[in-house]
Design an enzyme around this catalytic site. Structure first.
Site, short mmCIF file in Angstrom:
data_model
loop_
_atom_site.label_atom_id
_atom_site.label_comp_id
_atom_site.label_asym_id
_atom_site.label_seq_id
_atom_site.Cartn_x
_atom_site.Cartn_y
_atom_site.Cartn_z
N ARG A 134 0.89 -1.15 -0.02
CA ARG A 134 0.07 0.09 0.10
C ARG A 134 0.85 1.36 -0.03
NH1 ARG A 134 -3.49 -2.76 -1.49
NH2 ARG A 134 -5.62 -3.12 -0.67
N GLU A 170 -4.43 7.59 -4.99
CA GLU A 170 -4.63 6.75 -6.15
C GLU A 170 -5.94 7.38 -6.69
OE1 GLU A 170 -4.23 2.54 -5.67
OE2 GLU A 170 -2.43 2.67 -4.87
N HIS A 173 -1.70 0.16 -9.84
CA HIS A 173 -2.12 -0.75 -9.06
C HIS A 173 -2.75 -1.81 -9.70
CE1 HIS A 173 -4.21 -1.19 -4.72
NE2 HIS A 173 -3.98 -2.28 -5.08
C1 8YV Z 1 -6.95 -4.25 -5.74
C2 8YV Z 1 -5.48 -5.28 -3.97
O1 8YV Z 1 -6.89 -3.35 -5.07
O2 8YV Z 1 -6.59 -7.11 -3.30
C3 8YV Z 1 -5.88 -5.75 -2.90
O3 8YV Z 1 -5.77 -5.80 -1.52
O4 8YV Z 1 -4.73 -4.26 -3.46
C4 8YV Z 1 -5.89 -5.31 -5.12
O5 8YV Z 1 -6.14 -6.60 -5.47
C5 8YV Z 1 -8.23 -5.02 -5.46
O6 8YV Z 1 -8.29 -6.28 -6.03
C6 8YV Z 1 -9.37 -3.91 -5.78
O7 8YV Z 1 -10.19 -4.54 -6.71
#
Ligand code: 8YV
Length: 330
Positions: free
Chosen positions: A237, A266, A285
């Site tokens: 993150r 983001e 991301h």
């Molecule tokens: C995407 C992620 O943010 O799973 C998570 O924590 O950071 C990523 O896979 C998530 O899939 C939002 O669709």
């Protein structure tokens, strides 16, 4: 009587059909101003929620007095007020495991792309500037045999260690809340303190969740410990890192390069200084963003939600205390 479910992430037709069979579904197409207004209007009747990338705090949850379960299409749950959900006996589930390998692949994509300057040099070709054999000015760094440092040895950290050890012959060092003997045995990994890892690793990879303890974990002091030839990778993150400190470390060549899939804010601002730096590979991301994995995550979230609404314990429960409180109240 079908339960009322509010969906704020589009699902594939088969999953939509499955949900419609078992619930009364309201779909919020997007989380822009109009979508958010529609979501707020649907919350009073909602018994189940399914989606991702929405900050679900007490203010929003107070609009949903009938809510029983929230199924996140993500493994990270830093955007949920978990204490408040638990206080309300609302079951929160997530989608671990199904995205582990894909996210670790993303980590290695960033390791290779930043070490070998893939994006920068591919752009040089595209710009018609490849006019002679590549020389030292455009050389990158080796990955094989270099020391892979992993901060946060959970599922994704382990998958990264596996790739480094077996795929690239990399010695693996790691820092986490506690030593992981099984990981040390499987990958010859060595546990060390955070400062030791920052001083010794050639690749420093963040694979830990965003919590009160990890917020801002990597700042000026930590970047100052890293070696000028080290490369920083973040697939966890953005807020685990002091982004201004990262920018300065890159500008001042305290570190060689960075491969970043996550950011403090983001989408990343178009005016971010990170985008002015050739030694930064920035991706939007995409950790789990493959057709196969996102479908598997959505399927897992639907399973979790339908189980919870049917009075069963979801397979991937984030707040088991809510389940215990529910059972005690019966
Ligand atoms: C995407 C992620 O943010 O799973 C998570 O924590 O950071 C990523 O896979 C998530 O899939 C939002 O669709």
């Amino acid at each position: 009587m079908k339960k009322q479910v509010v969906l704020y992430k589009k699902l594939s037709p088969p999953l939509m059909a499955r949900l419609h069979e078992q619930a009364q579904v309201t779909l919020i197409e997007d989380l822009g101003a109009q979508g958010l207004a529609k979501l707020r209007g649907a919350l009073p009747a909602a018994q189940g929620l399914l989606g991702a990338s929405l900050r679900l705090d007490a203010e929003l949850l107070d609009l949903a007095p009938r809510l029983e379960a929230v199924a996140s299409v993500s493994v990270g749950v830093d955007n949920y007020d978990i204490d408040y959900l638990t206080q309300r006996d609302i079951l929160l589930s997530n989608t671990p495991d199904v995205l582990t390998e894909t996210t670790a692949d993303t980590g290695f994509a960033l390791i290779l792309a930043s070490a070998r300057r893939v994006v920068e040099l591919a752009n040089l070709v595209r710009a018609g500037q490849w006019n002679r054999n590549i020389g030292p000015l455009h050389f990158g760094s080796d990955v094989h045999g270099k020391t892979l440092g992993i901060i946060g040895m959970g599922r994704i950290g382990e998958a990264l260690a596996q790739r480094g050890h077996f795929g690239f012959g990399m010695p693996v060092i790691y820092h986490s809340n506690s030593p992981k003997p099984a990981v040390e045995q499987r990958f010859g990994a060595r546990y060390c303190s955070l400062p030791e890892l920052l001083q010794q690793a050639d690749f420093i990879c963040l694979t830990l969740p965003l919590t009160d303890q990890t917020l801002g974990l990597i700042g000026r002091e930590e970047f100052a410990l890293m070696r000028p030839e080290s490369i920083f990778i973040n697939i966890s993150r953005g807020k685990v890192v002091d982004e201004q400190a990262l920018i300065e470390a890159l500008q001042q060549r305290q570190i060689r390069a960075a491969g970043l899939d996550v950011f403090e804010r983001e989408p990343l601002g178009h005016d971010s200084p990170l985008l002015q730096l050739n030694n930064v590979v920035a991706t939007p991301h995409i950790g789990s963003a493959t057709f196969e994995t996102r479908e598997a995550m959505a399927r897992c979230a639907v399973d979790n939600l339908l189980a919870a609404l049917a009075g069963q314990r979801p397979a991937n429960l984030v707040n088991p205390q809510a389940w215990e409180r529910r059972k005690a109240a019966v």
